[in-house]
Enzyme design. Sequence first.
Site, PDB file in Angstrom:
ATOM      1  N   GLU A   1      -1.780  -8.984  -1.809  1.00  0.00           N
ATOM      2  CA  GLU A   1      -1.058  -8.012  -0.982  1.00  0.00           C
ATOM      3  C   GLU A   1      -1.862  -7.763   0.292  1.00  0.00           C
ATOM      4  O   GLU A   1      -3.035  -7.379   0.245  1.00  0.00           O
ATOM      5  CB  GLU A   1      -0.811  -6.694  -1.716  1.00  0.00           C
ATOM      6  CG  GLU A   1      -0.004  -5.753  -0.804  1.00  0.00           C
ATOM      7  CD  GLU A   1       0.550  -4.520  -1.490  1.00  0.00           C
ATOM      8  OE1 GLU A   1       0.542  -4.445  -2.730  1.00  0.00           O
ATOM      9  OE2 GLU A   1       1.000  -3.609  -0.748  1.00  0.00           O
TER      10      GLU A   1
ATOM     11  N   ARG B   1       4.405   3.997   0.568  1.00  0.00           N
ATOM     12  CA  ARG B   1       4.312   5.264   1.290  1.00  0.00           C
ATOM     13  C   ARG B   1       4.920   5.131   2.690  1.00  0.00           C
ATOM     14  O   ARG B   1       5.671   5.982   3.149  1.00  0.00           O
ATOM     15  CB  ARG B   1       2.838   5.670   1.394  1.00  0.00           C
ATOM     16  CG  ARG B   1       2.670   7.130   1.720  1.00  0.00           C
ATOM     17  CD  ARG B   1       1.233   7.454   2.026  1.00  0.00           C
ATOM     18  NE  ARG B   1       0.364   7.341   0.858  1.00  0.00           N
ATOM     19  CZ  ARG B   1      -0.939   7.601   0.896  1.00  0.00           C
ATOM     20  NH1 ARG B   1      -1.503   7.985   2.025  1.00  0.00           N
ATOM     21  NH2 ARG B   1      -1.670   7.474  -0.178  1.00  0.00           N
TER      22      ARG B   1
ATOM     23  N   ASP C   1      -9.925  -7.129   7.146  1.00  0.00           N
ATOM     24  CA  ASP C   1      -8.815  -7.958   7.617  1.00  0.00           C
ATOM     25  C   ASP C   1      -8.445  -9.008   6.554  1.00  0.00           C
ATOM     26  O   ASP C   1      -9.312  -9.780   6.112  1.00  0.00           O
ATOM     27  CB  ASP C   1      -9.259  -8.652   8.913  1.00  0.00           C
ATOM     28  CG  ASP C   1      -8.118  -9.285   9.675  1.00  0.00           C
ATOM     29  OD1 ASP C   1      -7.207  -9.855   9.044  1.00  0.00           O
ATOM     30  OD2 ASP C   1      -8.143  -9.219  10.914  1.00  0.00           O
TER      31      ASP C   1
ATOM     32  N   ASP D   1      10.996  -2.263   8.655  1.00  0.00           N
ATOM     33  CA  ASP D   1      12.150  -1.458   9.081  1.00  0.00           C
ATOM     34  C   ASP D   1      12.258  -1.466  10.609  1.00  0.00           C
ATOM     35  O   ASP D   1      12.762  -0.515  11.198  1.00  0.00           O
ATOM     36  CB  ASP D   1      12.126  -0.036   8.491  1.00  0.00           C
ATOM     37  CG  ASP D   1      10.834   0.704   8.752  1.00  0.00           C
ATOM     38  OD1 ASP D   1       9.986   0.186   9.504  1.00  0.00           O
ATOM     39  OD2 ASP D   1      10.672   1.818   8.210  1.00  0.00           O
TER      40      ASP D   1
ATOM     41  N   ASP E   1       2.135  -3.368  10.357  1.00  0.00           N
ATOM     42  CA  ASP E   1       2.193  -2.601  11.611  1.00  0.00           C
ATOM     43  C   ASP E   1       3.215  -3.242  12.540  1.00  0.00           C
ATOM     44  O   ASP E   1       3.116  -4.438  12.835  1.00  0.00           O
ATOM     45  CB  ASP E   1       0.817  -2.587  12.274  1.00  0.00           C
ATOM     46  CG  ASP E   1      -0.176  -1.769  11.479  1.00  0.00           C
ATOM     47  OD1 ASP E   1      -0.064  -0.534  11.499  1.00  0.00           O
ATOM     48  OD2 ASP E   1      -1.043  -2.364  10.815  1.00  0.00           O
TER      49      ASP E   1
END
Length: 224
Positions: A56, A205, A108, A166, A130
């Site tokens: 992940e 979250r 990273d 999103d 991000d």
Amino acid sequence: MDADRPPIRTFGRLRSRAIKPRQAALMTTLLPGIAMPEGQFDPRALWPEASEVWLEIGFGGGEHLAGQAERRPDVFLLGAEPFLNGVASALRHIETHGLTNVRLHAGDAREVMARLPAASLDRIFVLFPDPWPKSRHNKRRLVQEPFIEEAARLLRPGGVLRFATDWADYADKALEMFQASPHFIWLAQSANDWREPPADHITTRYEEKQLGDCRPIWLELRRS
Ligand SMILES: C[S@@+](CC[C@H](N)C(=O)[O-])C[C@H]1O[C@@H](n2cnc3c(N)ncnc32)[C@H](O)[C@@H]1O
């Protein structure tokens, strides 16, 4: 990664509010024991009985990472996240649930990816990376052609990368790049496949905050 030219930074801040004392303690007591090894390493050699190895990238507060690890004790889960408050939060989840099938890198993910052997992963999760929505910042997005190449190197044939965002423009551009790659097949059969979270998804979250400009879009890409 090329040590002479560090790759462009894809993440924002490394820490925000003060880390709570219990979580700060876990950074020195728990993290060293579950940190990924230095240098090149083969996750299957670290845990030979694992049925699968998953990575992940950008696990945030670690809810998804820990949730999957708890649900799938047979799977060896690697997680990378440079945001220290997120790492501290993940450690709390790992301790609370007594998880032993997780290894973390507080940094990273691309550093870790470069240290893994080819075809060593069964799944990669890139959940709500991000978004860098301003066009002058788009170059900071994680999902770019070199990342897609590296993900293709690491996934075994048939392995699956899950991408969620999103932000409509990020979804469009990422899909375009994955479809241009000879290494990935988009698994969607109907609109619901990209509109609805996959059945085994655990809500994150960031996802709950709904900060983007569209409903989450889910892409499942299979390594050919
Ligand atoms: C918008 S947050 C989403 C966090 C989490 N996946 C969620 O959905 O709640 C994106 C996360 O990706 C992390 N990130 C960005 N670039 C990364 C990189 N190159 N390697 C690992 N994590 C990265 C950031 O630090 C940040 O925590």
